[in-house]
Motif scaffolding. Sequence first.
Motif, PDB file in Angstrom:
ATOM      1  N   LYS A   1       0.839  -1.197   0.000  1.00 59.35           N
ATOM      2  CA  LYS A   1       0.000   0.000   0.000  1.00 59.35           C
ATOM      3  C   LYS A   1       0.872   1.244   0.000  1.00 59.35           C
ATOM      4  O   LYS A   1       2.026   1.203   0.412  1.00 59.35           O
ATOM      5  CB  LYS A   1      -0.909   0.012   1.234  1.00 59.35           C
ATOM      6  N   GLY A   2       0.334   2.369  -0.447  1.00 61.06           N
ATOM      7  CA  GLY A   2       0.920   3.697  -0.476  1.00 61.06           C
ATOM      8  C   GLY A   2       2.413   3.843  -0.278  1.00 61.06           C
ATOM      9  O   GLY A   2       3.188   3.812  -1.212  1.00 61.06           O
ATOM     10  N   LYS A   3       2.837   4.004   0.970  1.00 60.72           N
ATOM     11  CA  LYS A   3       4.246   4.266   1.289  1.00 60.72           C
ATOM     12  C   LYS A   3       5.148   3.115   0.860  1.00 60.72           C
ATOM     13  O   LYS A   3       6.266   3.327   0.385  1.00 60.72           O
ATOM     14  CB  LYS A   3       4.395   4.515   2.788  1.00 60.72           C
ATOM     15  N   GLN A   4       4.677   1.876   1.001  1.00 58.61           N
ATOM     16  CA  GLN A   4       5.465   0.706   0.611  1.00 58.61           C
ATOM     17  C   GLN A   4       5.694   0.678  -0.903  1.00 58.61           C
ATOM     18  O   GLN A   4       6.775   0.331  -1.363  1.00 58.61           O
ATOM     19  CB  GLN A   4       4.768  -0.574   1.059  1.00 58.61           C
ATOM     20  N   VAL A   5       4.677   1.050  -1.682  1.00 62.81           N
ATOM     21  CA  VAL A   5       4.820   1.109  -3.145  1.00 62.81           C
ATOM     22  C   VAL A   5       5.834   2.179  -3.523  1.00 62.81           C
ATOM     23  O   VAL A   5       6.710   1.949  -4.346  1.00 62.81           O
ATOM     24  CB  VAL A   5       3.455   1.380  -3.831  1.00 62.81           C
ATOM     25  N   ARG A   6       5.739   3.350  -2.898  1.00 58.58           N
ATOM     26  CA  ARG A   6       6.695   4.426  -3.179  1.00 58.58           C
ATOM     27  C   ARG A   6       8.117   4.008  -2.828  1.00 58.58           C
ATOM     28  O   ARG A   6       9.059   4.330  -3.541  1.00 58.58           O
ATOM     29  CB  ARG A   6       6.290   5.694  -2.449  1.00 58.58           C
ATOM     30  N   GLU A   7       8.291   3.280  -1.739  1.00 48.94           N
ATOM     31  CA  GLU A   7       9.622   2.805  -1.333  1.00 48.94           C
ATOM     32  C   GLU A   7      10.175   1.830  -2.373  1.00 48.94           C
ATOM     33  O   GLU A   7      11.338   1.894  -2.732  1.00 48.94           O
ATOM     34  CB  GLU A   7       9.559   2.147   0.043  1.00 48.94           C
ATOM     35  N   PHE A   8       9.334   0.922  -2.868  1.00 52.03           N
ATOM     36  CA  PHE A   8       9.763  -0.011  -3.909  1.00 52.03           C
ATOM     37  C   PHE A   8      10.201   0.733  -5.162  1.00 52.03           C
ATOM     38  O   PHE A   8      11.213   0.407  -5.772  1.00 52.03           O
ATOM     39  CB  PHE A   8       8.638  -0.993  -4.258  1.00 52.03           C
ATOM     40  N   ARG A   9       9.453   1.739  -5.548  1.00 53.85           N
ATOM     41  CA  ARG A   9       9.741   2.488  -6.773  1.00 53.85           C
ATOM     42  C   ARG A   9      11.078   3.210  -6.715  1.00 53.85           C
ATOM     43  O   ARG A   9      11.642   3.560  -7.745  1.00 53.85           O
ATOM     44  CB  ARG A   9       8.624   3.477  -7.073  1.00 53.85           C
ATOM     45  N   LYS A  10      11.611   3.447  -5.518  1.00 54.68           N
ATOM     46  CA  LYS A  10      12.936   4.059  -5.399  1.00 54.68           C
ATOM     47  C   LYS A  10      14.028   3.118  -5.906  1.00 54.68           C
ATOM     48  O   LYS A  10      15.110   3.556  -6.256  1.00 54.68           O
ATOM     49  CB  LYS A  10      13.239   4.418  -3.937  1.00 54.68           C
ATOM     50  N   HIS A  11      13.726   1.819  -5.944  1.00 53.82           N
ATOM     51  CA  HIS A  11      14.716   0.816  -6.312  1.00 53.82           C
ATOM     52  C   HIS A  11      14.454   0.201  -7.684  1.00 53.82           C
ATOM     53  O   HIS A  11      15.188  -0.684  -8.108  1.00 53.82           O
ATOM     54  CB  HIS A  11      14.755  -0.283  -5.257  1.00 53.82           C
ATOM     55  N   ALA A  12      13.412   0.634  -8.369  1.00 53.65           N
ATOM     56  CA  ALA A  12      13.068   0.088  -9.685  1.00 53.65           C
ATOM     57  C   ALA A  12      12.646   1.233 -10.592  1.00 53.65           C
ATOM     58  O   ALA A  12      12.026   2.189 -10.144  1.00 53.65           O
ATOM     59  CB  ALA A  12      11.929  -0.915  -9.562  1.00 53.65           C
ATOM     60  N   GLN A  13      13.005   1.125 -11.864  1.00 53.08           N
ATOM     61  CA  GLN A  13      12.613   2.176 -12.795  1.00 53.08           C
ATOM     62  C   GLN A  13      12.572   1.649 -14.223  1.00 53.08           C
ATOM     63  O   GLN A  13      13.205   0.659 -14.543  1.00 53.08           O
ATOM     64  CB  GLN A  13      13.567   3.356 -12.711  1.00 53.08           C
ATOM     65  N   MET A  14      11.807   2.341 -15.044  1.00 55.97           N
ATOM     66  CA  MET A  14      11.787   2.074 -16.480  1.00 55.97           C
ATOM     67  C   MET A  14      12.607   3.169 -17.135  1.00 55.97           C
ATOM     68  O   MET A  14      12.470   4.346 -16.803  1.00 55.97           O
ATOM     69  CB  MET A  14      10.363   2.125 -17.042  1.00 55.97           C
ATOM     70  N   ILE A  15      13.454   2.774 -18.064  1.00 55.65           N
ATOM     71  CA  ILE A  15      14.237   3.739 -18.825  1.00 55.65           C
ATOM     72  C   ILE A  15      13.867   3.543 -20.289  1.00 55.65           C
ATOM     73  O   ILE A  15      14.109   2.481 -20.865  1.00 55.65           O
ATOM     74  CB  ILE A  15      15.756   3.525 -18.628  1.00 55.65           C
ATOM     75  N   PHE A  16      13.273   4.564 -20.883  1.00 52.86           N
ATOM     76  CA  PHE A  16      12.866   4.487 -22.281  1.00 52.86           C
ATOM     77  C   PHE A  16      14.043   4.914 -23.141  1.00 52.86           C
ATOM     78  O   PHE A  16      14.710   5.910 -22.872  1.00 52.86           O
ATOM     79  CB  PHE A  16      11.655   5.386 -22.536  1.00 52.86           C
ATOM     80  N   GLN A  17      14.276   4.149 -24.184  1.00 54.93           N
ATOM     81  CA  GLN A  17      15.387   4.421 -25.074  1.00 54.93           C
ATOM     82  C   GLN A  17      14.875   5.113 -26.338  1.00 54.93           C
ATOM     83  O   GLN A  17      13.863   4.707 -26.903  1.00 54.93           O
ATOM     84  CB  GLN A  17      16.090   3.117 -25.442  1.00 54.93           C
ATOM     85  N   ASP A  18      15.570   6.137 -26.740  1.00 62.28           N
ATOM     86  CA  ASP A  18      15.236   6.843 -27.973  1.00 62.28           C
ATOM     87  C   ASP A  18      15.778   6.035 -29.151  1.00 62.28           C
ATOM     88  O   ASP A  18      16.985   5.957 -29.343  1.00 62.28           O
ATOM     89  CB  ASP A  18      15.845   8.250 -27.945  1.00 62.28           C
ATOM     90  N   PRO A  19      14.920   5.433 -29.973  1.00 70.86           N
ATOM     91  CA  PRO A  19      15.404   4.579 -31.047  1.00 70.86           C
ATOM     92  C   PRO A  19      16.205   5.324 -32.112  1.00 70.86           C
ATOM     93  O   PRO A  19      17.070   4.761 -32.756  1.00 70.86           O
ATOM     94  CB  PRO A  19      14.130   3.969 -31.652  1.00 70.86           C
ATOM     95  N   TYR A  20      15.951   6.612 -32.261  1.00 71.62           N
ATOM     96  CA  TYR A  20      16.663   7.363 -33.284  1.00 71.62           C
ATOM     97  C   TYR A  20      18.113   7.620 -32.896  1.00 71.62           C
ATOM     98  O   TYR A  20      18.977   7.760 -33.747  1.00 71.62           O
ATOM     99  CB  TYR A  20      15.928   8.679 -33.576  1.00 71.62           C
ATOM    100  N   SER A  21      18.395   7.665 -31.593  1.00 77.70           N
ATOM    101  CA  SER A  21      19.777   7.895 -31.179  1.00 77.70           C
ATOM    102  C   SER A  21      20.521   6.584 -30.948  1.00 77.70           C
ATOM    103  O   SER A  21      21.733   6.571 -30.843  1.00 77.70           O
ATOM    104  CB  SER A  21      19.817   8.734 -29.895  1.00 77.70           C
TER     105      SER A  21
END
Length: 115
Positions: free
Chosen positions: A92-112
Amino acid sequence: MADEKNTLLEVENLKKHFPVKRGVFGTSLETVKAVDGVSFYIKKGETLGLVGESGSGKTTLGRMILRAIEPTEGKINYRINGDQWIEFSSLKGKQVREFRKHAQMIFQDPYSSLN
């Protein structure tokens, strides 16, 4: 569930189906299967790269893992404190935010990135 101590994240049979609404009353006649039965695990120190065509469900999968959208079916488990598994849907809430500090999506620009 993966038993190895090095496994940090495990995704089991993850699905996301979106209803297609049609007509005056918005009746759902069919569904779009954006993600349908994806399973994998990530070990400590690993990075997952996901490649696919436009519209193949890459962003939807990432959003489900980060809990920006809820899956239709399946489980997302992650390890905390070395040996305790947590099912992500139970956070819930705070626990989800804490998890998100350790995981991320990085979108790659295909043109570069592509020559």
